[in-house]
Design a protein around this motif. Sequence first.
Motif, PDB file in Angstrom:
ATOM      1  N   ARG A 323       0.809  -1.217   0.000  1.00 34.74           N
ATOM      2  CA  ARG A 323       0.000   0.000   0.000  1.00 34.74           C
ATOM      3  C   ARG A 323       0.843   1.268   0.000  1.00 34.74           C
ATOM      4  NH1 ARG A 323      -2.587  -1.266   5.943  1.00 34.74           N
ATOM      5  NH2 ARG A 323      -0.659  -1.180   7.136  1.00 34.74           N
ATOM      6  N   THR A 324       2.156   1.131  -0.049  1.00 34.42           N
ATOM      7  CA  THR A 324       3.036   2.290  -0.202  1.00 34.42           C
ATOM      8  C   THR A 324       3.698   2.194  -1.573  1.00 34.42           C
ATOM      9  OG1 THR A 324       3.464   2.441   2.166  1.00 34.42           O
ATOM     10  CG2 THR A 324       5.024   3.533   0.700  1.00 34.42           C
ATOM     11  N   VAL A 325       3.460   3.183  -2.417  1.00 38.16           N
ATOM     12  CA  VAL A 325       4.007   3.206  -3.773  1.00 38.16           C
ATOM     13  C   VAL A 325       4.933   4.401  -3.894  1.00 38.16           C
ATOM     14  CG1 VAL A 325       3.463   3.356  -6.233  1.00 38.16           C
ATOM     15  CG2 VAL A 325       1.948   2.082  -4.691  1.00 38.16           C
ATOM     16  N   GLY A 326       6.099   4.186  -4.469  1.00 38.00           N
ATOM     17  CA  GLY A 326       7.069   5.266  -4.593  1.00 38.00           C
ATOM     18  C   GLY A 326       7.778   5.244  -5.926  1.00 38.00           C
ATOM     19  N   VAL A 327       8.424   6.361  -6.247  1.00 38.06           N
ATOM     20  CA  VAL A 327       9.226   6.475  -7.465  1.00 38.06           C
ATOM     21  C   VAL A 327      10.621   6.955  -7.088  1.00 38.06           C
ATOM     22  CG1 VAL A 327       7.240   6.934  -8.934  1.00 38.06           C
ATOM     23  CG2 VAL A 327       8.479   8.858  -7.904  1.00 38.06           C
ATOM     24  N   LYS A 328      11.563   6.640  -7.942  1.00 38.32           N
ATOM     25  CA  LYS A 328      12.948   7.075  -7.777  1.00 38.32           C
ATOM     26  C   LYS A 328      13.454   7.591  -9.101  1.00 38.32           C
ATOM     27  CE  LYS A 328      17.576   5.133  -6.873  1.00 38.32           C
ATOM     28  NZ  LYS A 328      18.303   3.897  -6.510  1.00 38.32           N
ATOM     29  N   LEU A 329      14.100   8.742  -9.087  1.00 34.06           N
ATOM     30  CA  LEU A 329      14.725   9.309 -10.275  1.00 34.06           C
ATOM     31  C   LEU A 329      16.175   9.637  -9.967  1.00 34.06           C
ATOM     32  CD1 LEU A 329      11.573  10.108 -10.619  1.00 34.06           C
ATOM     33  CD2 LEU A 329      12.435  11.753 -12.279  1.00 34.06           C
ATOM     34  N   VAL A 337      16.380  11.476  -6.347  1.00 26.50           N
ATOM     35  CA  VAL A 337      15.233  11.958  -5.591  1.00 26.50           C
ATOM     36  C   VAL A 337      14.191  10.847  -5.533  1.00 26.50           C
ATOM     37  CG1 VAL A 337      14.124  12.966  -7.632  1.00 26.50           C
ATOM     38  CG2 VAL A 337      13.532  13.818  -5.361  1.00 26.50           C
ATOM     39  N   THR A 338      13.500  10.729  -4.412  1.00 23.34           N
ATOM     40  CA  THR A 338      12.434   9.742  -4.258  1.00 23.34           C
ATOM     41  C   THR A 338      11.179  10.426  -3.729  1.00 23.34           C
ATOM     42  OG1 THR A 338      13.105   9.182  -1.995  1.00 23.34           O
ATOM     43  CG2 THR A 338      14.058   7.874  -3.786  1.00 23.34           C
ATOM     44  N   ARG A 339      10.038   9.872  -4.094  1.00 24.35           N
ATOM     45  CA  ARG A 339       8.755  10.307  -3.558  1.00 24.35           C
ATOM     46  C   ARG A 339       7.893   9.063  -3.361  1.00 24.35           C
ATOM     47  NH1 ARG A 339      11.365  14.234  -3.315  1.00 24.35           N
ATOM     48  NH2 ARG A 339      10.881  16.369  -4.000  1.00 24.35           N
ATOM     49  N   GLU A 340       7.048   9.054  -2.318  1.00 24.57           N
ATOM     50  CA  GLU A 340       6.166   7.930  -2.108  1.00 24.57           C
ATOM     51  C   GLU A 340       4.875   8.386  -1.447  1.00 24.57           C
ATOM     52  OE1 GLU A 340       7.457   5.996   2.167  1.00 24.57           O
ATOM     53  OE2 GLU A 340       8.444   5.229   0.373  1.00 24.57           O
ATOM     54  N   VAL A 341       3.849   7.555  -1.541  1.00 22.06           N
ATOM     55  CA  VAL A 341       2.566   7.826  -0.911  1.00 22.06           C
ATOM     56  C   VAL A 341       1.987   6.507  -0.427  1.00 22.06           C
ATOM     57  CG1 VAL A 341       1.237   7.632  -3.058  1.00 22.06           C
ATOM     58  CG2 VAL A 341       0.333   8.988  -1.167  1.00 22.06           C
ATOM     59  N   THR A 342       1.335   6.553   0.732  1.00 22.95           N
ATOM     60  CA  THR A 342       0.668   5.380   1.279  1.00 22.95           C
ATOM     61  C   THR A 342      -0.837   5.540   1.099  1.00 22.95           C
ATOM     62  OG1 THR A 342       2.411   4.997   2.905  1.00 22.95           O
ATOM     63  CG2 THR A 342       0.278   4.001   3.356  1.00 22.95           C
ATOM     64  N   ILE A 370      16.928  12.870 -17.211  1.00 25.78           N
ATOM     65  CA  ILE A 370      16.875  11.743 -16.282  1.00 25.78           C
ATOM     66  C   ILE A 370      17.721  10.602 -16.833  1.00 25.78           C
ATOM     67  CG2 ILE A 370      15.333  10.082 -15.154  1.00 25.78           C
ATOM     68  CD1 ILE A 370      13.056  12.131 -15.699  1.00 25.78           C
ATOM     69  N   ARG A 371      18.498   9.955 -15.953  1.00 26.10           N
ATOM     70  CA  ARG A 371      19.302   8.797 -16.364  1.00 26.10           C
ATOM     71  C   ARG A 371      18.776   7.495 -15.779  1.00 26.10           C
ATOM     72  NH1 ARG A 371      24.443   8.456 -16.235  1.00 26.10           N
ATOM     73  NH2 ARG A 371      24.694   6.424 -15.294  1.00 26.10           N
ATOM     74  N   LEU A 372      17.965   7.574 -14.718  1.00 29.01           N
ATOM     75  CA  LEU A 372      17.420   6.366 -14.091  1.00 29.01           C
ATOM     76  C   LEU A 372      16.006   6.636 -13.619  1.00 29.01           C
ATOM     77  CD1 LEU A 372      19.013   3.927 -11.556  1.00 29.01           C
ATOM     78  CD2 LEU A 372      16.957   5.156 -10.888  1.00 29.01           C
ATOM     79  N   LEU A 373      15.141   5.620 -13.756  1.00 35.94           N
ATOM     80  CA  LEU A 373      13.766   5.711 -13.291  1.00 35.94           C
ATOM     81  C   LEU A 373      13.413   4.405 -12.599  1.00 35.94           C
ATOM     82  CD1 LEU A 373      11.060   7.285 -13.244  1.00 35.94           C
ATOM     83  CD2 LEU A 373      10.551   6.252 -15.471  1.00 35.94           C
ATOM     84  N   GLY A 374      12.757   4.514 -11.432  1.00 30.47           N
ATOM     85  CA  GLY A 374      12.393   3.316 -10.692  1.00 30.47           C
ATOM     86  C   GLY A 374      11.028   3.441 -10.045  1.00 30.47           C
ATOM     87  N   VAL A 375      10.411   2.292  -9.785  1.00 30.11           N
ATOM     88  CA  VAL A 375       9.108   2.217  -9.117  1.00 30.11           C
ATOM     89  C   VAL A 375       9.214   1.191  -7.996  1.00 30.11           C
ATOM     90  CG1 VAL A 375       6.660   1.645  -9.354  1.00 30.11           C
ATOM     91  CG2 VAL A 375       7.851   2.819 -11.221  1.00 30.11           C
ATOM     92  N   ARG A 376       8.653   1.533  -6.837  1.00 30.35           N
ATOM     93  CA  ARG A 376       8.747   0.669  -5.655  1.00 30.35           C
ATOM     94  C   ARG A 376       7.373   0.522  -5.004  1.00 30.35           C
ATOM     95  NH1 ARG A 376       8.833   2.126  -0.391  1.00 30.35           N
ATOM     96  NH2 ARG A 376       9.790   0.718   1.134  1.00 30.35           N
ATOM     97  N   VAL A 377       7.071  -0.678  -4.512  1.00 28.01           N
ATOM     98  CA  VAL A 377       5.874  -0.919  -3.714  1.00 28.01           C
ATOM     99  C   VAL A 377       6.315  -1.489  -2.372  1.00 28.01           C
ATOM    100  CG1 VAL A 377       3.707  -2.193  -3.514  1.00 28.01           C
ATOM    101  CG2 VAL A 377       4.422  -1.302  -5.740  1.00 28.01           C
ATOM    102  N   GLY A 378       5.903  -0.846  -1.288  1.00 31.06           N
ATOM    103  CA  GLY A 378       6.299  -1.269   0.049  1.00 31.06           C
ATOM    104  C   GLY A 378       5.107  -1.546   0.949  1.00 31.06           C
ATOM    105  N   SER A 379       5.389  -1.685   2.265  1.00 33.39           N
ATOM    106  CA  SER A 379       4.368  -2.063   3.255  1.00 33.39           C
ATOM    107  C   SER A 379       3.677  -3.357   2.824  1.00 33.39           C
ATOM    108  CB  SER A 379       3.345  -0.938   3.447  1.00 33.39           C
ATOM    109  OG  SER A 379       3.959   0.267   3.805  1.00 33.39           O
ATOM    110  N   LEU A 380       4.474  -4.367   2.520  1.00 31.56           N
ATOM    111  CA  LEU A 380       3.948  -5.589   1.920  1.00 31.56           C
ATOM    112  C   LEU A 380       3.274  -6.508   2.931  1.00 31.56           C
ATOM    113  CD1 LEU A 380       6.801  -6.612  -0.544  1.00 31.56           C
ATOM    114  CD2 LEU A 380       4.862  -5.089  -0.938  1.00 31.56           C
TER     115      LEU A 380
END
Length: 414
Positions: A323-329, A337-342, A370-380
């Motif tokens: 239920r926590t989704v975030g991005v990384k650039l 830089v990272t940002r996330e929301v629950t 941008i040289r890198l892009l990422g997506v993360r899901v946490g609070s598993l």
Amino acid sequence: MSPTDLPRRIAHLDMDAFFASVELLRYPQLQGLPVVIGGSRHTPEHEQALLERWGALAAIPVEAFARLGGYVGRGVITTATYPARQFGVGSAMGMMKAARLCPQAILLPIDFARYRQFSRAFKQVILSIAPVMEDRGVDEVYIDFTEVPGGQDEGGRVLAARIQAAIRAETGLTCSVGVAPNKLLAKMASEFEKPHGISIVQPQDLATRIWPLPCRKINGIGPKAGARLEQLGIQRIGELAACSLPWLVQHFGKSYGAWLHAVSHGLDDRPVVTHSEPVSMSRETTFERDLHVREDKAELGAIFTRLCERVAEDLQRKGYAGRTVGVKLRYANFKSVTREVTVEHYTQDAATIRRIAGQCLKRVPLAQSIRLLGVRVGSLVHWDAQTHQADGPPLPGARRPAGGSADPLSLPLF
């Protein structure tokens, strides 16, 4: 002596130049040569073409292999053989830099499927001999030797040698083992006699074998902490051990200062954990060239969507939701830089992840390339595939991103 009275013996086993060693089984003619793994991915089609031309992979002449000096791109080295490391080439180094250090190195593509196959094989060998094993990644594990037959003999050397021989017989690969009273010292010891070595550290060896080492040899002292210690005149672990607890707390804070004091004296009570739950899953990619929102919006959008889909596939395959989704650039200047929301409800759905991650992305400065892009899901948590429900309640007070009524995959990327 009862089993509970036995001195604790913990091993850290690290495969020797793992990816490169697996490749040398495929290409034995490259033994003893500087070899680098990185850049492109191995494909069955490429291997078939080689077989059609040469008849066998082992028959390919050394001069027919690509050389690192001819590489042009932005890839990084995954690993290198020990002959390549003698030139200063190492893991995570940019391949263009490595090409300047060792242009004659042979360059091989990455074959993660094959590495995972060998990883499973060597771990099964260990479990058949010593069942209390903590998986620490594709090429390293911790093992509790304490109550295993031979685990106390010669401080653990007898059992370590037995495991080494069994792995070599089953896979053709070598490994290095450190055995010590705890995980902290065992990990350090496994580096002492690489490759294919065994190092035994006893409590009484702290002053002679551990204290002379640089502080950065302690797993958990990173570049910033290492630089701060050097500013304070502390370079060796023994010098750190001579510092008082109050002084370390004053300079590094209560928690980290207390940890520094403990590890410098070789103290570590962490257990060998045979099973652990992931806290997050992520996917990221580094681009072949820097991409900009204005000129490369469509390409970035497609990459972003695919990253969300791959994270969702990972979650579904392994039976989790988050239920926590975030991005990384990472920008062209290497700043990240990272940002996330629950959100309120758990998900493993690609469209939902894409929508929430898109909202995170709107909070990121996008003036630079941008040289890198990422997506993360946490609070598993575990996900019930039958009921499509998570095993945890909604998060009280969680925020739900705006824009939920729109088609998630048709939302603008930025």
